[in-house]
Design a protein around this motif. Structure first.
Motif, PDB file in Angstrom:
ATOM      1  N   GLN A 166      -9.966  20.949  20.322  1.00  0.00           N
ATOM      2  CA  GLN A 166      -9.082  20.139  19.501  1.00  0.00           C
ATOM      3  C   GLN A 166      -9.426  18.675  19.705  1.00  0.00           C
ATOM      4  OE1 GLN A 166      -7.007  21.612  17.426  1.00  0.00           O
ATOM      5  NE2 GLN A 166      -6.052  19.774  16.613  1.00  0.00           N
ATOM      6  N   GLN A 167      -9.577  17.956  18.592  1.00  0.00           N
ATOM      7  CA  GLN A 167      -9.813  16.521  18.665  1.00  0.00           C
ATOM      8  C   GLN A 167      -8.482  15.797  18.766  1.00  0.00           C
ATOM      9  OE1 GLN A 167     -12.452  14.825  15.751  1.00  0.00           O
ATOM     10  NE2 GLN A 167     -13.673  16.702  15.690  1.00  0.00           N
ATOM     11  N   VAL A 168      -8.492  14.710  19.494  1.00  0.00           N
ATOM     12  CA  VAL A 168      -7.298  13.892  19.656  1.00  0.00           C
ATOM     13  C   VAL A 168      -7.716  12.422  19.617  1.00  0.00           C
ATOM     14  CG1 VAL A 168      -7.414  13.984  22.176  1.00  0.00           C
ATOM     15  CG2 VAL A 168      -5.244  13.518  21.108  1.00  0.00           C
ATOM     16  N   ALA A 169      -6.837  11.607  19.081  1.00  0.00           N
ATOM     17  CA  ALA A 169      -7.066  10.163  19.068  1.00  0.00           C
ATOM     18  C   ALA A 169      -5.925   9.490  19.817  1.00  0.00           C
ATOM     19  CB  ALA A 169      -7.136   9.639  17.636  1.00  0.00           C
ATOM     20  N   VAL A 170      -6.263   8.459  20.539  1.00  0.00           N
ATOM     21  CA  VAL A 170      -5.256   7.635  21.205  1.00  0.00           C
ATOM     22  C   VAL A 170      -5.486   6.207  20.745  1.00  0.00           C
ATOM     23  CG1 VAL A 170      -4.332   6.799  23.388  1.00  0.00           C
ATOM     24  CG2 VAL A 170      -5.123   9.162  23.209  1.00  0.00           C
ATOM     25  N   HIS A 171      -4.428   5.620  20.179  1.00  0.00           N
ATOM     26  CA  HIS A 171      -4.486   4.240  19.691  1.00  0.00           C
ATOM     27  C   HIS A 171      -3.639   3.366  20.596  1.00  0.00           C
ATOM     28  CE1 HIS A 171      -6.063   5.070  15.505  1.00  0.00           C
ATOM     29  NE2 HIS A 171      -5.890   6.256  16.024  1.00  0.00           N
ATOM     30  N   PRO A 185       2.267  14.713  27.875  1.00  0.00           N
ATOM     31  CA  PRO A 185       2.475  14.695  26.421  1.00  0.00           C
ATOM     32  C   PRO A 185       1.183  14.953  25.649  1.00  0.00           C
ATOM     33  CG  PRO A 185       2.878  12.511  27.336  1.00  0.00           C
ATOM     34  CD  PRO A 185       2.675  13.448  28.483  1.00  0.00           C
ATOM     35  N   LEU A 186       0.051  14.499  26.183  1.00  0.00           N
ATOM     36  CA  LEU A 186      -1.238  14.750  25.544  1.00  0.00           C
ATOM     37  C   LEU A 186      -1.475  16.260  25.417  1.00  0.00           C
ATOM     38  CD1 LEU A 186      -4.132  13.852  24.595  1.00  0.00           C
ATOM     39  CD2 LEU A 186      -4.776  14.007  27.015  1.00  0.00           C
ATOM     40  N   LYS A 187      -1.333  16.984  26.504  1.00  0.00           N
ATOM     41  CA  LYS A 187      -1.589  18.426  26.499  1.00  0.00           C
ATOM     42  C   LYS A 187      -0.589  19.169  25.618  1.00  0.00           C
ATOM     43  CE  LYS A 187      -5.054  18.846  29.477  1.00  0.00           C
ATOM     44  NZ  LYS A 187      -5.301  19.580  30.674  1.00  0.00           N
ATOM     45  N   LEU A 188       0.681  18.771  25.661  1.00  0.00           N
ATOM     46  CA  LEU A 188       1.692  19.419  24.816  1.00  0.00           C
ATOM     47  C   LEU A 188       1.390  19.210  23.336  1.00  0.00           C
ATOM     48  CD1 LEU A 188       4.962  18.532  26.762  1.00  0.00           C
ATOM     49  CD2 LEU A 188       4.026  20.823  26.413  1.00  0.00           C
ATOM     50  N   LEU A 189       1.046  17.986  22.966  1.00  0.00           N
ATOM     51  CA  LEU A 189       0.747  17.679  21.568  1.00  0.00           C
ATOM     52  C   LEU A 189      -0.490  18.433  21.093  1.00  0.00           C
ATOM     53  CD1 LEU A 189       1.692  15.590  19.249  1.00  0.00           C
ATOM     54  CD2 LEU A 189      -0.465  14.499  19.843  1.00  0.00           C
ATOM     55  N   VAL A 190      -1.528  18.430  21.901  1.00  0.00           N
ATOM     56  CA  VAL A 190      -2.778  19.092  21.525  1.00  0.00           C
ATOM     57  C   VAL A 190      -2.583  20.597  21.398  1.00  0.00           C
ATOM     58  CG1 VAL A 190      -5.092  19.658  22.393  1.00  0.00           C
ATOM     59  CG2 VAL A 190      -4.313  17.289  22.350  1.00  0.00           C
ATOM     60  N   ALA A 191      -1.831  21.198  22.299  1.00  0.00           N
ATOM     61  CA  ALA A 191      -1.580  22.642  22.216  1.00  0.00           C
ATOM     62  C   ALA A 191      -0.845  22.984  20.927  1.00  0.00           C
ATOM     63  CB  ALA A 191      -0.786  23.113  23.434  1.00  0.00           C
ATOM     64  N   SER A 192       0.139  22.188  20.566  1.00  0.00           N
ATOM     65  CA  SER A 192       0.871  22.427  19.317  1.00  0.00           C
ATOM     66  C   SER A 192      -0.024  22.229  18.107  1.00  0.00           C
ATOM     67  CB  SER A 192       2.083  21.503  19.210  1.00  0.00           C
ATOM     68  OG  SER A 192       3.051  21.817  20.185  1.00  0.00           O
ATOM     69  N   ALA A 193      -0.786  21.136  18.074  1.00  0.00           N
ATOM     70  CA  ALA A 193      -1.666  20.867  16.936  1.00  0.00           C
ATOM     71  C   ALA A 193      -2.687  21.987  16.766  1.00  0.00           C
ATOM     72  CB  ALA A 193      -2.366  19.520  17.108  1.00  0.00           C
ATOM     73  N   SER A 223      -3.253  14.300  16.835  1.00  0.00           N
ATOM     74  CA  SER A 223      -4.220  15.389  16.781  1.00  0.00           C
ATOM     75  C   SER A 223      -4.115  16.069  15.422  1.00  0.00           C
ATOM     76  CB  SER A 223      -3.957  16.379  17.914  1.00  0.00           C
ATOM     77  OG  SER A 223      -4.985  17.329  18.002  1.00  0.00           O
ATOM     78  N   ALA A 224      -5.261  16.275  14.801  1.00  0.00           N
ATOM     79  CA  ALA A 224      -5.302  16.812  13.444  1.00  0.00           C
ATOM     80  C   ALA A 224      -4.961  18.294  13.404  1.00  0.00           C
ATOM     81  CB  ALA A 224      -6.681  16.591  12.837  1.00  0.00           C
ATOM     82  N   VAL A 225      -4.288  18.677  12.316  1.00  0.00           N
ATOM     83  CA  VAL A 225      -3.932  20.071  12.053  1.00  0.00           C
ATOM     84  C   VAL A 225      -4.820  20.628  10.947  1.00  0.00           C
ATOM     85  CG1 VAL A 225      -2.080  21.584  11.244  1.00  0.00           C
ATOM     86  CG2 VAL A 225      -1.566  19.725  12.841  1.00  0.00           C
ATOM     87  N   GLY A 226      -5.173  19.800   9.973  1.00  0.00           N
ATOM     88  CA  GLY A 226      -6.023  20.236   8.867  1.00  0.00           C
ATOM     89  C   GLY A 226      -6.034  19.192   7.771  1.00  0.00           C
ATOM     90  N   ARG A 227      -6.828  19.423   6.764  1.00  0.00           N
ATOM     91  CA  ARG A 227      -6.834  18.548   5.589  1.00  0.00           C
ATOM     92  C   ARG A 227      -5.487  18.686   4.893  1.00  0.00           C
ATOM     93  NH1 ARG A 227     -10.775  15.687   6.840  1.00  0.00           N
ATOM     94  NH2 ARG A 227     -12.743  16.688   7.218  1.00  0.00           N
ATOM     95  N   ALA A 228      -4.873  17.575   4.559  1.00  0.00           N
ATOM     96  CA  ALA A 228      -3.523  17.582   4.001  1.00  0.00           C
ATOM     97  C   ALA A 228      -3.413  18.417   2.736  1.00  0.00           C
ATOM     98  CB  ALA A 228      -3.050  16.150   3.735  1.00  0.00           C
ATOM     99  N   ASP A 229      -4.430  18.376   1.889  1.00  0.00           N
ATOM    100  CA  ASP A 229      -4.364  19.125   0.640  1.00  0.00           C
ATOM    101  C   ASP A 229      -4.633  20.625   0.821  1.00  0.00           C
ATOM    102  OD1 ASP A 229      -7.073  18.911   1.180  1.00  0.00           O
ATOM    103  OD2 ASP A 229      -7.605  18.091  -0.778  1.00  0.00           O
ATOM    104  N   ALA A 230      -5.038  21.032   2.022  1.00  0.00           N
ATOM    105  CA  ALA A 230      -5.309  22.443   2.289  1.00  0.00           C
ATOM    106  C   ALA A 230      -4.261  23.090   3.191  1.00  0.00           C
ATOM    107  CB  ALA A 230      -6.696  22.592   2.915  1.00  0.00           C
ATOM    108  N   VAL A 231      -3.256  22.319   3.579  1.00  0.00           N
ATOM    109  CA  VAL A 231      -2.228  22.798   4.501  1.00  0.00           C
ATOM    110  C   VAL A 231      -0.907  22.938   3.758  1.00  0.00           C
ATOM    111  CG1 VAL A 231      -0.851  22.093   6.511  1.00  0.00           C
ATOM    112  CG2 VAL A 231      -3.310  21.790   6.551  1.00  0.00           C
TER     113      VAL A 231
END
Length: 130
Positions: A37-42, A109-117, A57-65
């Motif tokens: 899973q890719q993740v970005a931190v700003h 929080p990083l691991k929780l967010l990534v697991a959900s995404a 963290s991305a879930v998918g292309r918005a138009d395909a989800v």
């Protein structure tokens, strides 16, 4: 107090960094099985000058989800909210940088967010594109 440089160094020593600049970095985490899973931190300052970390963290292309289903799933997640940015559906969570007394407080929080995404990506797209 934790600094943005501390966060960058912490990520560099633990994860595969894909891209970075002075205000954000994108990296990859291993999840279950062979999935990643890719993740970005700003690094985001607010109007008062305080520093925040936005983890996404991305879930998918918005138009395909199925965005309604994404919102339902996001409602069950312990942290993070659903958003669309640049045509990508994602989960994101923000924490104040100054409140991170140790960088392990960033890791949870990083691991929780990534697991959900990753779970949402798997359910909504049946793929591992992100």
């Amino acid at each position: 107090m934790t600094t943005w440089t501390d966060v960058i160094n912490y990520v560099r020593t633990r994860y595969e960094v894909l891209e970075e600049n002075e205000s954000w970095l994108r990296f990859r985490l291993d999840t279950e099985g062979t999935r990643t899973q890719q993740v970005a931190v700003h690094h985001v300052p607010d109007a008062d000058g305080r520093a925040w970390l936005e983890i996404s963290s991305a879930v998918g292309r918005a138009d395909a989800v199925d965005q309604r289903r994404l919102l339902e799933l996001a409602g069950t997640a312990l942290i993070g909210g659903a958003a669309v940015s640049g045509g990508v559906a994602l989960l994101k969570h923000t924490v104040p940088l100054e409140d991170l007394s140790v960088l392990e407080e960033f890791e949870r929080p990083l691991k929780l967010l990534v697991a959900s995404a990753d779970a949402f990506e798997h359910e909504l797209t049946n793929a591992d594109d992100f």
